[in-house]
Design a protein around this motif. Structure first.
Motif, PDB file in Angstrom:
ATOM      1  N   THR A 182      44.507  28.503  46.892  1.00  0.00           N
ATOM      2  CA  THR A 182      43.769  27.509  46.098  1.00  0.00           C
ATOM      3  C   THR A 182      43.729  26.150  46.783  1.00  0.00           C
ATOM      4  OG1 THR A 182      45.704  26.708  44.899  1.00  0.00           O
ATOM      5  CG2 THR A 182      44.578  28.643  43.974  1.00  0.00           C
ATOM      6  N   GLY A 258      44.579  22.555  39.403  1.00  0.00           N
ATOM      7  CA  GLY A 258      43.792  23.107  38.292  1.00  0.00           C
ATOM      8  C   GLY A 258      43.490  24.589  38.469  1.00  0.00           C
ATOM      9  N   THR A 259      43.190  24.980  39.699  1.00  0.00           N
ATOM     10  CA  THR A 259      42.851  26.389  39.949  1.00  0.00           C
ATOM     11  C   THR A 259      44.063  27.298  39.708  1.00  0.00           C
ATOM     12  OG1 THR A 259      41.318  25.578  41.624  1.00  0.00           O
ATOM     13  CG2 THR A 259      41.770  27.947  41.625  1.00  0.00           C
ATOM     14  N   THR A 260      45.266  26.779  40.042  1.00  0.00           N
ATOM     15  CA  THR A 260      46.472  27.585  39.788  1.00  0.00           C
ATOM     16  C   THR A 260      46.549  27.897  38.287  1.00  0.00           C
ATOM     17  OG1 THR A 260      47.498  26.025  41.350  1.00  0.00           O
ATOM     18  CG2 THR A 260      48.921  27.723  40.421  1.00  0.00           C
ATOM     19  N   VAL A 261      46.307  26.886  37.477  1.00  0.00           N
ATOM     20  CA  VAL A 261      46.411  27.062  36.020  1.00  0.00           C
ATOM     21  C   VAL A 261      45.313  28.004  35.511  1.00  0.00           C
ATOM     22  CG1 VAL A 261      46.390  25.864  33.783  1.00  0.00           C
ATOM     23  CG2 VAL A 261      47.511  24.793  35.749  1.00  0.00           C
ATOM     24  N   GLU A 262      44.085  27.788  35.987  1.00  0.00           N
ATOM     25  CA  GLU A 262      42.990  28.684  35.589  1.00  0.00           C
ATOM     26  C   GLU A 262      43.318  30.127  35.998  1.00  0.00           C
ATOM     27  OE1 GLU A 262      40.517  28.208  33.622  1.00  0.00           O
ATOM     28  OE2 GLU A 262      40.996  26.091  33.418  1.00  0.00           O
ATOM     29  N   GLY A 263      43.923  30.262  37.159  1.00  0.00           N
ATOM     30  CA  GLY A 263      44.290  31.591  37.651  1.00  0.00           C
ATOM     31  C   GLY A 263      45.305  32.284  36.751  1.00  0.00           C
ATOM     32  N   HIS A 265      45.608  31.832  33.560  1.00  0.00           N
ATOM     33  CA  HIS A 265      44.862  32.297  32.377  1.00  0.00           C
ATOM     34  C   HIS A 265      44.038  33.542  32.697  1.00  0.00           C
ATOM     35  CE1 HIS A 265      46.031  29.093  29.726  1.00  0.00           C
ATOM     36  NE2 HIS A 265      45.674  28.177  30.617  1.00  0.00           N
ATOM     37  N   LEU A 266      43.446  33.540  33.888  1.00  0.00           N
ATOM     38  CA  LEU A 266      42.633  34.701  34.287  1.00  0.00           C
ATOM     39  C   LEU A 266      43.487  35.979  34.329  1.00  0.00           C
ATOM     40  CD1 LEU A 266      40.028  36.005  35.492  1.00  0.00           C
ATOM     41  CD2 LEU A 266      40.843  35.286  37.740  1.00  0.00           C
ATOM     42  N   SER A 269      44.138  37.157  30.904  1.00  0.00           N
ATOM     43  CA  SER A 269      42.966  37.755  30.240  1.00  0.00           C
ATOM     44  C   SER A 269      42.650  39.130  30.844  1.00  0.00           C
ATOM     45  CB  SER A 269      41.759  36.809  30.266  1.00  0.00           C
ATOM     46  OG  SER A 269      41.168  36.827  31.529  1.00  0.00           O
ATOM     47  N   LEU A 306      36.936  33.372  40.973  1.00  0.00           N
ATOM     48  CA  LEU A 306      37.424  32.199  40.234  1.00  0.00           C
ATOM     49  C   LEU A 306      37.100  30.939  41.040  1.00  0.00           C
ATOM     50  CD1 LEU A 306      39.179  31.192  37.775  1.00  0.00           C
ATOM     51  CD2 LEU A 306      41.123  31.287  39.336  1.00  0.00           C
ATOM     52  N   GLU A 307      36.486  29.959  40.399  1.00  0.00           N
ATOM     53  CA  GLU A 307      36.123  28.715  41.087  1.00  0.00           C
ATOM     54  C   GLU A 307      37.381  28.033  41.623  1.00  0.00           C
ATOM     55  OE1 GLU A 307      33.534  26.152  38.794  1.00  0.00           O
ATOM     56  OE2 GLU A 307      33.949  24.580  40.280  1.00  0.00           O
TER      57      GLU A 307
END
Ligand code: PMV
Length: 327
Positions: A182, A258-263, A265-266, A269, A306-307
């Protein structure tokens, strides 16, 4: 007086964070890792009576003074054990980008320990090599061995039993680790400084140390029984617990972007949709995702989409550190 060695990197499933003895680099907690096949360091060491100082080359470039001093201090331990005084020429390269903030000290000090002891005429067994590698970097003690590896915190003041050992071979249970890169930036607070800060300031430090043996026991069992849900759940828990400890340090250590956190969640999910992926994160922003081989494609694609994810590195479980004929 020359030798070349290759060692693989590793990822801790039960994390190490905190030192009992900083001078000898003895960990305050045990840890359990898997050795990573696709990520390695190759290091060549040549002791040479003509040299006035140790000379270090990293990835075909001259190393910085800080890097050279760290390696020289480590070589002093090898020189002392072998009873030699010669300086050395050291060449080292990673097959993965060092700047990507991927753990390189584990494979680096494991390869250096094996190459340097051999070049100095010492024939150390794995346990002794592991003890030596630990003095360079705690996680390096684990990279001496392949497969599933346990690092003990030991109980002796001299650190001679703070060593790693293999608890299961790579063939015992083939798992996959996906590394979602990331950020390519170097981390701001290295693990040694971060661990000391947590020990001195985090209110969670004592509970972290006290709760470690139970995590170790549960992970040993998960590996022995090949209980994937248990291994994954505990890996994610141990990583989050380590980061909670780090975040509660003063000033707080925040290794994520931010991408670590989004990851994270991904991954959760994906699990809700029936794909059993679990994340783990070290002292940096890369998201590392455990999965079983038949699900690796689908999970890797989801991470790539993932962005903010620059690329995904896939690896299986690797073998022992070994001597190599060629650099
Ligand atoms: O041994 P070091 O300094 O590379 O520290 C390792 C710390 C973590 O990677 C965050 C956890 C671990 O057990 O590898």
């Amino acid at each position: 007086m020359q030798a070349t060695a290759l060692a693989h990197s590793n990822i801790a499933l039960v994390k190490y964070w905190g030192k009992k003895d900083t001078a000898l680099n003895i960990p305050a907690v045990g840890s359990i890792s898997i050795t990573l096949d696709a990520l390695w360091t190759k290091t060549s060491v040549q002791f040479d009576a003509m040299l006035k100082d140790d000379v270090l080359e990293l990835n075909d470039e001259d190393a910085t003074d800080k890097e050279t001093i760290r390696v020289s201090r480590f070589l002093d331990l090898v020189r002392e054990a072998a009873g030699i005084k010669e300086c050395a020429r050291i060449q080292s390269k990673n097959n993965f980008p060092t700047s990507a903030g991927l753990a390189s000290s584990a494979s680096a000090f494991a390869a250096l320990a094996l190459a340097a002891t051999n070049a100095a005429g010492l024939d150390f067994p794995g346990t002794k090599l592991s003890e030596m590698a630990r003095k360079g970097s705690g996680s390096a003690a684990r990279s001496i061995f392949g497969g599933y590896v346990e690092m003990s915190k030991g109980s002796k003041p001299d650190g001679s039993d703070a060593i790693a050992r293999q608890i299961a071979s790579a063939d015992h249970w083939p798992l996959i680790l996906l590394i979602a890169v990331t950020s390519e930036a170097k981390k701001k607070t290295g693990s040694t400084d971060g661990m000391e800060l947590s020990r001195l300031t985090s209110p969670y430090y004592t509970p972290w140390v006290e709760s470690s043996p139970a995590d170790m026991q549960e992970m040993r069992q998960a590996i022995a029984e090949k209980d994937y849900s248990k291994l994954g759940t505990l890996s994610e828990f141990s990583a989050l617990k380590m980061h909670a400890l780090a975040i509660a340090s003063d000033p707080g250590l925040l290794y994520w972007n931010g991408t670590t956190v989004e990851g994270m969640h991904l991954v959760r999910s994906l699990r809700q949709k029936g794909h059993e992926a679990y994340f783990t994160i070290d002292a940096g922003p890369q998201l590392k995702v455990l999965c079983q081989p038949d699900e690796a494609d689908i999970i890797s694609n989801a991470l790539e989409n993932l962005e903010g994810v620059k690329r995904v590195i896939r690896t299986g479980i690797g073998g022992d550190a070994r001597l190599n004929e060629e650099f």
